[in-house]
Design a protein around this motif. Sequence first.
Motif, PDB file in Angstrom:
ATOM      1  N   ALA A  47       0.835  -1.208   0.000  1.00 36.61           N
ATOM      2  CA  ALA A  47       0.000   0.000   0.000  1.00 36.61           C
ATOM      3  C   ALA A  47       0.866   1.254   0.000  1.00 36.61           C
ATOM      4  O   ALA A  47       0.609   2.207  -0.754  1.00 36.61           O
ATOM      5  N   LEU A  48       1.907   1.254   0.833  1.00 39.54           N
ATOM      6  CA  LEU A  48       2.813   2.408   0.889  1.00 39.54           C
ATOM      7  C   LEU A  48       3.547   2.618  -0.437  1.00 39.54           C
ATOM      8  O   LEU A  48       3.723   3.743  -0.898  1.00 39.54           O
ATOM      9  N   ALA A  49       3.958   1.513  -1.051  1.00 37.31           N
ATOM     10  CA  ALA A  49       4.687   1.609  -2.317  1.00 37.31           C
ATOM     11  C   ALA A  49       3.806   2.134  -3.443  1.00 37.31           C
ATOM     12  O   ALA A  49       4.290   2.798  -4.369  1.00 37.31           O
ATOM     13  N   LEU A  50       2.511   1.860  -3.371  1.00 37.41           N
ATOM     14  CA  LEU A  50       1.597   2.244  -4.451  1.00 37.41           C
ATOM     15  C   LEU A  50       1.110   3.690  -4.354  1.00 37.41           C
ATOM     16  O   LEU A  50       0.623   4.240  -5.354  1.00 37.41           O
ATOM     17  N   ILE A  51       1.221   4.305  -3.191  1.00 40.90           N
ATOM     18  CA  ILE A  51       0.749   5.689  -3.043  1.00 40.90           C
ATOM     19  C   ILE A  51       1.491   6.644  -3.986  1.00 40.90           C
ATOM     20  O   ILE A  51       0.849   7.399  -4.731  1.00 40.90           O
ATOM     21  N   PRO A  52       2.831   6.666  -4.002  1.00 41.89           N
ATOM     22  CA  PRO A  52       3.512   7.559  -4.956  1.00 41.89           C
ATOM     23  C   PRO A  52       3.261   7.180  -6.413  1.00 41.89           C
ATOM     24  O   PRO A  52       3.245   8.047  -7.292  1.00 41.89           O
ATOM     25  N   VAL A  53       3.053   5.884  -6.677  1.00 42.79           N
ATOM     26  CA  VAL A  53       2.748   5.450  -8.041  1.00 42.79           C
ATOM     27  C   VAL A  53       1.394   6.017  -8.476  1.00 42.79           C
ATOM     28  O   VAL A  53       1.249   6.540  -9.589  1.00 42.79           O
ATOM     29  N   ASP A 189     -10.189   4.558 -10.096  1.00 45.24           N
ATOM     30  CA  ASP A 189      -8.791   4.556 -10.505  1.00 45.24           C
ATOM     31  C   ASP A 189      -8.145   3.222 -10.107  1.00 45.24           C
ATOM     32  O   ASP A 189      -8.211   2.800  -8.953  1.00 45.24           O
ATOM     33  N   ALA A 190      -7.492   2.559 -11.082  1.00 45.81           N
ATOM     34  CA  ALA A 190      -6.958   1.216 -10.869  1.00 45.81           C
ATOM     35  C   ALA A 190      -5.874   1.171  -9.791  1.00 45.81           C
ATOM     36  O   ALA A 190      -5.895   0.312  -8.901  1.00 45.81           O
ATOM     37  N   VAL A 191      -4.901   2.075  -9.864  1.00 42.55           N
ATOM     38  CA  VAL A 191      -3.791   2.037  -8.911  1.00 42.55           C
ATOM     39  C   VAL A 191      -4.262   2.425  -7.509  1.00 42.55           C
ATOM     40  O   VAL A 191      -3.833   1.838  -6.509  1.00 42.55           O
ATOM     41  N   ALA A 195      -4.007   0.172  -4.112  1.00 42.63           N
ATOM     42  CA  ALA A 195      -3.407   0.650  -2.862  1.00 42.63           C
ATOM     43  C   ALA A 195      -4.384   0.541  -1.706  1.00 42.63           C
ATOM     44  O   ALA A 195      -4.024   0.113  -0.600  1.00 42.63           O
ATOM     45  N   LEU A 196      -5.637   0.914  -1.945  1.00 40.51           N
ATOM     46  CA  LEU A 196      -6.634   0.899  -0.879  1.00 40.51           C
ATOM     47  C   LEU A 196      -6.974  -0.520  -0.447  1.00 40.51           C
ATOM     48  O   LEU A 196      -7.123  -0.794   0.750  1.00 40.51           O
ATOM     49  N   LEU A 228      10.024  -8.947   0.868  1.00 41.28           N
ATOM     50  CA  LEU A 228      10.059  -7.834  -0.072  1.00 41.28           C
ATOM     51  C   LEU A 228       9.551  -8.247  -1.446  1.00 41.28           C
ATOM     52  O   LEU A 228       8.874  -7.471  -2.129  1.00 41.28           O
ATOM     53  N   TYR A 229       9.861  -9.471  -1.844  1.00 40.21           N
ATOM     54  CA  TYR A 229       9.350  -9.945  -3.138  1.00 40.21           C
ATOM     55  C   TYR A 229       7.824  -9.975  -3.113  1.00 40.21           C
ATOM     56  O   TYR A 229       7.158  -9.512  -4.052  1.00 40.21           O
ATOM     57  N   LEU A 230       7.269 -10.529  -2.040  1.00 41.33           N
ATOM     58  CA  LEU A 230       5.808 -10.613  -1.938  1.00 41.33           C
ATOM     59  C   LEU A 230       5.175  -9.227  -1.862  1.00 41.33           C
ATOM     60  O   LEU A 230       4.110  -8.985  -2.444  1.00 41.33           O
ATOM     61  N   ALA A 231       5.832  -8.307  -1.146  1.00 40.25           N
ATOM     62  CA  ALA A 231       5.259  -6.971  -0.956  1.00 40.25           C
ATOM     63  C   ALA A 231       5.314  -6.134  -2.228  1.00 40.25           C
ATOM     64  O   ALA A 231       4.303  -5.582  -2.672  1.00 40.25           O
ATOM     65  N   LEU A 232       6.506  -6.037  -2.824  1.00 38.99           N
ATOM     66  CA  LEU A 232       6.697  -5.108  -3.931  1.00 38.99           C
ATOM     67  C   LEU A 232       6.348  -5.695  -5.301  1.00 38.99           C
ATOM     68  O   LEU A 232       5.761  -5.005  -6.138  1.00 38.99           O
ATOM     69  N   LEU A 233       6.688  -6.957  -5.518  1.00 37.13           N
ATOM     70  CA  LEU A 233       6.423  -7.554  -6.827  1.00 37.13           C
ATOM     71  C   LEU A 233       5.089  -8.290  -6.864  1.00 37.13           C
ATOM     72  O   LEU A 233       4.222  -7.986  -7.682  1.00 37.13           O
ATOM     73  N   SER A 234       4.903  -9.266  -5.968  1.00 36.96           N
ATOM     74  CA  SER A 234       3.673 -10.056  -6.005  1.00 36.96           C
ATOM     75  C   SER A 234       2.444  -9.220  -5.656  1.00 36.96           C
ATOM     76  O   SER A 234       1.412  -9.304  -6.329  1.00 36.96           O
ATOM     77  N   SER A 235       2.542  -8.397  -4.606  1.00 35.16           N
ATOM     78  CA  SER A 235       1.382  -7.614  -4.167  1.00 35.16           C
ATOM     79  C   SER A 235       1.248  -6.307  -4.943  1.00 35.16           C
ATOM     80  O   SER A 235       0.335  -6.145  -5.748  1.00 35.16           O
ATOM     81  N   ALA A 236       2.164  -5.371  -4.701  1.00 32.11           N
ATOM     82  CA  ALA A 236       2.069  -4.056  -5.348  1.00 32.11           C
ATOM     83  C   ALA A 236       2.083  -4.176  -6.867  1.00 32.11           C
ATOM     84  O   ALA A 236       1.301  -3.526  -7.572  1.00 32.11           O
TER      85      ALA A 236
END
Length: 310
Positions: A47-53, A189-191, A195-196, A228-236
């Motif tokens: 969720a945090l990673a997707l906010i700036p995106v 909005d998709a992104v 995030a939500l 980190l893989y699960l958070a940033l790649l698999s999830s976000a």
Amino acid sequence: MKKNNLLSSAVLLLAAMIWGVAFVAQNVLSDTVPPFTVNAIRSLLAALALIPVAYAVRRSSGLPFKEQSADGRKQLIKAGVLCGILLCISVNLQQFGISLYPEGAPVEAHSGFLTALYILFVPIFGLFMKKRPSLFVAIGVGIALVGLYLLCLTDGLSALYTGDIVMLTCGMSFALQILCIDCYIDTVDAVKLSALQFFVCGVLSAILMLIFERPDPAAILGAWKPLLYLALLSSAGGYTLQIIGQKYSSSPTLASILMSMESVFATLGGIVLTGVVPKKTELVGCAVMFAAIIVAQLPEDWLKKKNKEG
């Protein structure tokens, strides 16, 4: 909205590839970090990673980050909460189910097959929502089920594990999450939705973590790579690609077939990462899965044209 199956296929296949490798990461984490802890960390980080995106995407489109209308904000919040609840149920059932398999059990094979049964549950549940799949998509589902069986259960369903029951329920839950995304993707909005939903999933998982688990900080730090893989790649990454892919897909059933390719990519990932050579039946299963995708994307107009020519 104009649908683009070529774009959708590329995006959803990329998501499936990311998720295929994620099965390895989840299996590694199942030995050291409890399920709710895993999903609380991965979801909140996503969720945090997707906010700036989301902010960058909105600005590049010339749109303000905040929804302008009250109705738009309510729709986004409603979609995020509902999708987040279903995602929370799904990912925690998956991680919990994986942790229940005994030592030596074919974890990736059984869990991959049973999770991917959402390709069967999506059209079944979709009938109650008046989302009837086309003939070619329905045929593709049947072909894909055969492919999944050949790919994941080469020795047959010789043993029924407790984890299998949990993973079957997980497949049903993922089907509902896919249909929920399909209901809202054209209006939000998709992104921001991605995030939500991860924020909701992360908060709920954190509450469950505090109630039922005693997370070990040392174990969490020691497992930072798969987390980190699960958070940033698999999830976000993966789940955002799912939302974008479904946005341009002609039906949720077709999208589910494409996403079920995660089982194929899990097999291919095993070859690259562990050097394990698949059996002949597994290779046939991969080929059958690819055939299912081709059949599922044949346009109904093609069949009508053939009938007229006949």
